[in-house]
Design a protein around this motif. Structure first.
Motif, PDB file in Angstrom:
ATOM      1  N   LEU A  26       0.775  -1.174   0.110  1.00 16.63           N
ATOM      2  CA  LEU A  26       0.031  -0.182  -0.076  1.00 16.63           C
ATOM      3  C   LEU A  26       0.862   1.090   0.046  1.00 16.63           C
ATOM      4  O   LEU A  26       1.870   1.352   0.829  1.00 16.63           O
ATOM      5  CB  LEU A  26      -0.988   0.030   1.180  1.00 16.63           C
ATOM      6  N   MET A  27       0.576   2.162  -0.868  1.00 16.80           N
ATOM      7  CA  MET A  27       1.325   3.306  -1.113  1.00 16.80           C
ATOM      8  C   MET A  27       0.223   4.486  -0.443  1.00 16.80           C
ATOM      9  O   MET A  27      -0.695   4.837  -1.131  1.00 16.80           O
ATOM     10  CB  MET A  27       1.767   3.753  -2.334  1.00 16.80           C
ATOM     11  N   PRO A  28       0.593   5.173   0.426  1.00 15.11           N
ATOM     12  CA  PRO A  28      -0.447   6.201   1.137  1.00 15.11           C
ATOM     13  C   PRO A  28      -0.573   7.430   0.202  1.00 15.11           C
ATOM     14  O   PRO A  28       0.489   7.996  -0.356  1.00 15.11           O
ATOM     15  CB  PRO A  28       0.074   6.571   2.169  1.00 15.11           C
ATOM     16  N   ALA A  29      -1.860   7.760  -0.205  1.00 15.19           N
ATOM     17  CA  ALA A  29      -1.858   9.188  -1.089  1.00 15.19           C
ATOM     18  C   ALA A  29      -2.358  10.042  -0.080  1.00 15.19           C
ATOM     19  O   ALA A  29      -3.756  10.067   0.296  1.00 15.19           O
ATOM     20  CB  ALA A  29      -2.955   8.743  -1.976  1.00 15.19           C
ATOM     21  N   GLY A  30      -1.591  11.000   0.088  1.00 20.07           N
ATOM     22  CA  GLY A  30      -2.059  12.022   1.494  1.00 20.07           C
ATOM     23  C   GLY A  30      -3.238  13.070   0.821  1.00 20.07           C
ATOM     24  O   GLY A  30      -3.207  13.349  -0.161  1.00 20.07           O
ATOM     25  N   CYS A  31      -3.840  13.436   1.761  1.00 20.92           N
ATOM     26  CA  CYS A  31      -5.012  14.231   1.531  1.00 20.92           C
ATOM     27  C   CYS A  31      -4.726  15.720   1.651  1.00 20.92           C
ATOM     28  O   CYS A  31      -3.657  16.141   2.785  1.00 20.92           O
ATOM     29  CB  CYS A  31      -6.156  14.074   2.735  1.00 20.92           C
ATOM     30  N   ARG A  70       4.507   9.745  -1.804  1.00 19.86           N
ATOM     31  CA  ARG A  70       4.852  10.258  -3.079  1.00 19.86           C
ATOM     32  C   ARG A  70       3.677  10.725  -3.964  1.00 19.86           C
ATOM     33  O   ARG A  70       3.841  11.040  -5.143  1.00 19.86           O
ATOM     34  CB  ARG A  70       5.312   9.137  -3.645  1.00 19.86           C
ATOM     35  N   VAL A  71       2.575  10.545  -3.110  1.00 17.47           N
ATOM     36  CA  VAL A  71       1.325  10.604  -3.926  1.00 17.47           C
ATOM     37  C   VAL A  71       0.527  11.616  -3.066  1.00 17.47           C
ATOM     38  O   VAL A  71       0.317  11.318  -1.879  1.00 17.47           O
ATOM     39  CB  VAL A  71       0.547   9.633  -4.354  1.00 17.47           C
ATOM     40  N   ILE A  72      -0.273  12.550  -3.654  1.00 16.48           N
ATOM     41  CA  ILE A  72      -1.313  13.399  -2.940  1.00 16.48           C
ATOM     42  C   ILE A  72      -2.711  13.030  -3.607  1.00 16.48           C
ATOM     43  O   ILE A  72      -2.801  12.861  -4.959  1.00 16.48           O
ATOM     44  CB  ILE A  72      -1.029  14.752  -2.662  1.00 16.48           C
ATOM     45  N   ARG A  73      -3.696  13.084  -2.963  1.00 16.70           N
ATOM     46  CA  ARG A  73      -4.977  12.932  -3.593  1.00 16.70           C
ATOM     47  C   ARG A  73      -6.009  13.989  -2.992  1.00 16.70           C
ATOM     48  O   ARG A  73      -6.403  14.419  -2.069  1.00 16.70           O
ATOM     49  CB  ARG A  73      -5.993  11.301  -3.034  1.00 16.70           C
ATOM     50  N   LEU A  74      -6.736  14.747  -4.123  1.00 20.76           N
ATOM     51  CA  LEU A  74      -7.526  15.871  -3.969  1.00 20.76           C
ATOM     52  C   LEU A  74      -9.014  15.351  -4.152  1.00 20.76           C
ATOM     53  O   LEU A  74      -9.236  14.509  -4.963  1.00 20.76           O
ATOM     54  CB  LEU A  74      -7.256  16.937  -4.819  1.00 20.76           C
ATOM     55  N   HIS A  75      -9.735  15.907  -3.217  1.00 20.17           N
ATOM     56  CA  HIS A  75     -11.337  15.736  -3.369  1.00 20.17           C
ATOM     57  C   HIS A  75     -12.014  17.369  -3.612  1.00 20.17           C
ATOM     58  O   HIS A  75     -12.666  17.791  -2.417  1.00 20.17           O
ATOM     59  CB  HIS A  75     -11.781  15.163  -2.306  1.00 20.17           C
ATOM     60  N   LEU A 103       3.065  13.077  -7.267  1.00 13.66           N
ATOM     61  CA  LEU A 103       2.008  12.711  -8.204  1.00 13.66           C
ATOM     62  C   LEU A 103       0.748  13.287  -7.573  1.00 13.66           C
ATOM     63  O   LEU A 103       0.407  12.936  -6.476  1.00 13.66           O
ATOM     64  CB  LEU A 103       1.727  10.959  -8.577  1.00 13.66           C
ATOM     65  N   VAL A 104      -0.179  13.733  -8.374  1.00 10.79           N
ATOM     66  CA  VAL A 104      -1.513  14.389  -7.741  1.00 10.79           C
ATOM     67  C   VAL A 104      -2.615  13.677  -8.295  1.00 10.79           C
ATOM     68  O   VAL A 104      -2.791  13.730  -9.668  1.00 10.79           O
ATOM     69  CB  VAL A 104      -1.667  15.834  -8.000  1.00 10.79           C
ATOM     70  N   GLN A 105      -3.332  12.906  -7.375  1.00 10.74           N
ATOM     71  CA  GLN A 105      -4.485  12.469  -7.962  1.00 10.74           C
ATOM     72  C   GLN A 105      -5.888  13.300  -7.527  1.00 10.74           C
ATOM     73  O   GLN A 105      -5.847  13.757  -6.658  1.00 10.74           O
ATOM     74  CB  GLN A 105      -4.886  11.055  -7.382  1.00 10.74           C
ATOM     75  N   ILE A 106      -6.649  13.566  -8.617  1.00  7.88           N
ATOM     76  CA  ILE A 106      -7.783  14.261  -8.381  1.00  7.88           C
ATOM     77  C   ILE A 106      -8.970  13.425  -8.554  1.00  7.88           C
ATOM     78  O   ILE A 106      -9.322  12.810  -9.669  1.00  7.88           O
ATOM     79  CB  ILE A 106      -8.066  15.302  -9.309  1.00  7.88           C
ATOM     80  N   ALA A 107      -9.961  13.149  -7.495  1.00  9.82           N
ATOM     81  CA  ALA A 107     -10.994  12.222  -7.508  1.00  9.82           C
ATOM     82  C   ALA A 107     -12.049  13.247  -7.914  1.00  9.82           C
ATOM     83  O   ALA A 107     -12.905  14.086  -7.480  1.00  9.82           O
ATOM     84  CB  ALA A 107     -11.404  11.864  -5.917  1.00  9.82           C
ATOM     85  N   CYS A 108     -12.514  12.837  -9.269  1.00  9.44           N
ATOM     86  CA  CYS A 108     -13.716  13.591  -9.947  1.00  9.44           C
ATOM     87  C   CYS A 108     -14.823  13.475  -9.363  1.00  9.44           C
ATOM     88  O   CYS A 108     -15.715  14.308  -9.239  1.00  9.44           O
ATOM     89  CB  CYS A 108     -13.692  13.326 -11.356  1.00  9.44           C
TER      90      CYS A 108
END
Lengths: 254, 247
Positions: free
Chosen positions: B72-77, B99-104, B130-135
């Motif tokens: 599991l790689m954590p994607a920070g909020c 290494r990853v952040i996740r946006l909402h 890496l930026v993940q955007i939850a659509c």
């Protein structure tokens, strides 16, 4: 495991003709392990079809099942706003033709008693009755039935099996609404593959009242098959949902 | 033998509106492993409504380490609409080694045109995150009537010179034509949906994402079979390229 799909729209699969669309439908069914499909509608353009329009839809479906009778069942599209013509169409497609069910969509809410002659004729022919339902957080179409409308219909026809299409979409509500009506079946099709849907349906309705369907081509087979393949329910329950319950309904046609 | 998969879209903790099967981390990890998932990028459902961002990220990092080390790689909020978000960003990378952040954005009340969002993308890019955007998190038609959100519009990203840095869209329903972002398949729907996505975004930009445990894991796995993509880069290689890891 044998899989029959209650809810498929072959026109979305491409092709210039119904036969080509069905060929692609069956190709993907083979990839996904689906033995048979129930097919209806030739387009999503007619929410409140005239008799001429629903006959056109059904002519398309007759061509679909004509070439793939060993793999597909046809359902006749009818409209409660034209009840007499719909009864005639049921006679044409089910009594005289190869179709085994009827599809009711969003022209008029099924709680309205104008639908009763259609239900009675379909029941007399042992046709499977599929009624679309949704209970949308952001609002239904004016003629779009909710599970509450389905409950009213089921109460008027307690001996007639009726399928609650999509289980109202908001399935936690839909399952509760149809729970008291033993003649109402839950269709799993056409909503997101949200984990827990099938488990709650099994818990509250029992395995014998749940039927797998996909609502392809608006949906993929994958997302909808996952609702059963991925559910934490016994293998026997999966067999019932994937085919046995639908076989029982279609077999009634005799 | 399951296809080896890198899943870019899983969530830990609890969905606010119902319990989900496998919403405990050991159960989630066991299910992922049994399905052939080798690595998974995990965000937290707490990110939607909680306001203590560091609390969320600390728990997420600990949970990934305790139950999913190496997997599991954590994607920070992050929430650029609240004060001092840059400190949260710094901690994501420097304290939690994320290494990853996740946006909402649709749960935090901003759009991708807002200056704070653009600034966040620029800062993340500088840090090579890496930026993940939850659509979206749930179909608008089935959302809780008291907590409704519209889907995020990703279009502003495509107007940015570099696409906003290294960006992935999660849970986007339709094909994305901007070729500067990666996109997952969790909410890709319809007959030939994956093929349409590949045509729009390009072969290398489509990656596996299940949105498990909100969705049944089998949904995304079966999409590989239905689309004939079990041997393609979607399952694993594209995600490793996105993560800038050796394939």
């Amino acid at each position: 495991m044998t899989i029959w799909d209650l809810h498929c729209h072959p026109a979305s699969f491409g092709g210039r003709t119904p036969e080509e669309a069905m060929a692609e439908t069956i190709r993907l069914c083979d990839v996904m392990g689906i033995e048979r499909v129930c097919v209806y509608l030739s387009t999503l353009a007619h929410a409140d079809p005239t008799p001429a329009q629903f006959r056109q839809h059904n002519d398309y479906i007759l061509r679909c099942v004509g070439h793939f009778a060993h793999r597909a069942f046809g359902f006749a599209y009818v409209n409660p706003n034209y009840a007499a013509e719909s009864v005639e169409e049921i006679n044409r497609c089910v009594r005289d033709g190869p179709m085994v069910g009827i599809k009711l969509w969003v022209a008029r809410r099924c709680s309205d008693s104008v639908i009763d002659p259609i239900i009675q004729r379909a029941a007399a022919l042992n046709a499977v009755i599929f009624q679309h339902t949704w209970s949308k957080t952001n609002g239904n179409l004016p003629g779009e039935s909710t599970p509450e409308d389905m409950a009213a219909l089921a109460a008027r026809h307690p001996r007639t099996p009726i399928i609650c299409g999509h289980t109202g979409g908001n399935w936690e509500r839909g399952i509760r609404v149809i729970r008291p009506y033993a003649n109402v079946y839950a269709d799993l099709a056409g909503s997101d593959p949200t984990a827990g849907f099938t488990e709650m349906a099994v818990r509250e309705l029992g395995v014998s009242r749940i039927i797998y369907g996909s609502d392809t081509g608006g949906r993929s087979f994958s997302s909808q098959l996952a609702k059963v393949h991925g559910a934490r329910i016994p293998e026997g329950a999966k067999r019932a949902i994937f085919s046995e319950n639908l076989k029982r309904l279609i077999k009634v046609k005799g | 033998m399951p296809v080896p998969v890198v899943d870019t879209n899983v969530y830990l903790s609890r969905w606010p509106f119902r319990r989900l099967p496998c919403d405990d981390t050991p159960g989630l990890v066991a299910k992922l492993k049994s399905a052939g998932v080798q690595r998974a990028i995990a965000g937290s459902f707490d990110a939607l409504l909680h306001r203590d961002i560091e609390g969320i990220n600390r728990r997420l990092a600990e949970e990934c380490k305790a139950h999913g080390a190496g997997m599991l790689m954590p994607a920070g909020c992050l929430n650029p609409a609240i004060p001092d978000w840059k400190e949260d960003l710094r901690r994501c990378q420097e304290t939690h080694a994320m290494r990853v952040i996740r946006l909402h954005p649709n749960y935090h009340g901003y759009t991708l045109e807002d200056s704070s969002a653009l600034e966040l993308l620029a800062e993340a890019s500088k840090r090579k995150l890496l930026v993940q955007i939850a659509c979206e998190m749930e179909d608008e038609r089935t959302q809780h009537p008291m907590v409704r959100t519209a889907a995020v519009n990703p279009a502003p990203l495509f107007a940015l010179p570099n696409g906003g840095g290294r960006v992935q869209l999660l849970n986007h329903r339709g094909p994305v034509k901007g070729k500067s972002v990666w996109i997952d398949i969790a909410m890709t729907e319809g007959v030939h949906g994956i093929q349409r996505q590949l045509q729009a975004a390009g072969d290398g930009r489509v990656v596996f994402g299940s949105y498990f445990p909100f969705f049944y894991l089998e949904s995304a796995l079966l999409k590989l079979t239905e689309s004939g993509q079990t041997e393609s880069g979607i399952a694993r290689a594209n995600a490793l390229r996105m993560l800038e890891e050796p394939r």
